[in-house]
Design an enzyme around this catalytic site. Sequence first.
Site, PDB file in Angstrom:
ATOM      1  N   HIS A  46       0.838  -1.207   0.000  1.00  0.00           N
ATOM      2  CA  HIS A  46       0.000   0.000   0.000  1.00  0.00           C
ATOM      3  C   HIS A  46       0.871   1.255   0.000  1.00  0.00           C
ATOM      4  O   HIS A  46       1.973   1.274   0.546  1.00  0.00           O
ATOM      5  CB  HIS A  46      -0.904   0.025   1.226  1.00  0.00           C
ATOM      6  N   CYS A  79       0.441   1.413  -5.960  1.00  0.00           N
ATOM      7  CA  CYS A  79      -0.475   2.229  -6.752  1.00  0.00           C
ATOM      8  C   CYS A  79       0.160   3.569  -7.108  1.00  0.00           C
ATOM      9  O   CYS A  79       1.012   4.086  -6.385  1.00  0.00           O
ATOM     10  CB  CYS A  79      -1.770   2.463  -5.993  1.00  0.00           C
ATOM     11  N   ARG A 130       0.213   1.786 -11.853  1.00  0.00           N
ATOM     12  CA  ARG A 130       1.097   1.141 -10.901  1.00  0.00           C
ATOM     13  C   ARG A 130       2.514   1.688 -11.077  1.00  0.00           C
ATOM     14  O   ARG A 130       2.994   1.847 -12.210  1.00  0.00           O
ATOM     15  CB  ARG A 130       1.130  -0.376 -11.123  1.00  0.00           C
TER      16      ARG A 130
END
Length: 229
Positions: free
Chosen positions: A128, A196, A205
């Site tokens: 993340h 991300c 990405r």
Amino acid sequence: MIVGRVARGLGELLITAGLVVLLFLVYQLWITDMFAARTQDRLHHQLDQAWGHPPPRQPGVERARPAPALPPVYLGDGLAILRVPRFGLDYSPVIVQGVSAANLRRGPGHIPGTALPGQLGNFVVSGHRTTYGKPFSRLDELKVGDPLVVEVRDRYYTYRVTGSEVVTPNRLDVTYPVPGRPGVVPTRDLITLTTCHPKFSASHRLIVYGELADTTEKSAGLPPVLKGA
């Protein structure tokens, strides 16, 4: 009168909606970080305990390339520790096995089926960027040549960043044994980090590539790049 009531009702709805959005942002940006921090503490403790025992012997034929000293790891469990000198001495997230939503809430996740740390092929890790501890929030700061140290039970694998790119989410070829080259047999030990891009969006990405440059047995102490961090 009616117009006034409608205006008041609309105002109350907007205030309520604003509070809901605010609470959602608090949850996403702070509460998930607290959850991830507690989980990471437990994972570090579990690895400390597991690594305190000698690895089981692997009977069989001698191998030209020693296999990584990693015991079987279940989905969601700690696999290794990632250290990045550019991110500071305190940066040491536990990499877990698996990349399901639940796994990635625990820490950056190793994609099953890709290489293990120090193994021939491509060791692929996703994480993340803005929630759940945001372990990969600063991935865009990495430069070519930066060390990425992966710690396992008995050794440190030092990779060096070789490049990066921004791709669309359907670019699965970045996870291949040789990134971008389907069907090609790997001849190098690689690492690929994915997250991300841009922040607070999942439209693309960010991919960072690296290659194994050095292996240090723990009995020899910290690798040089960590001594100077």
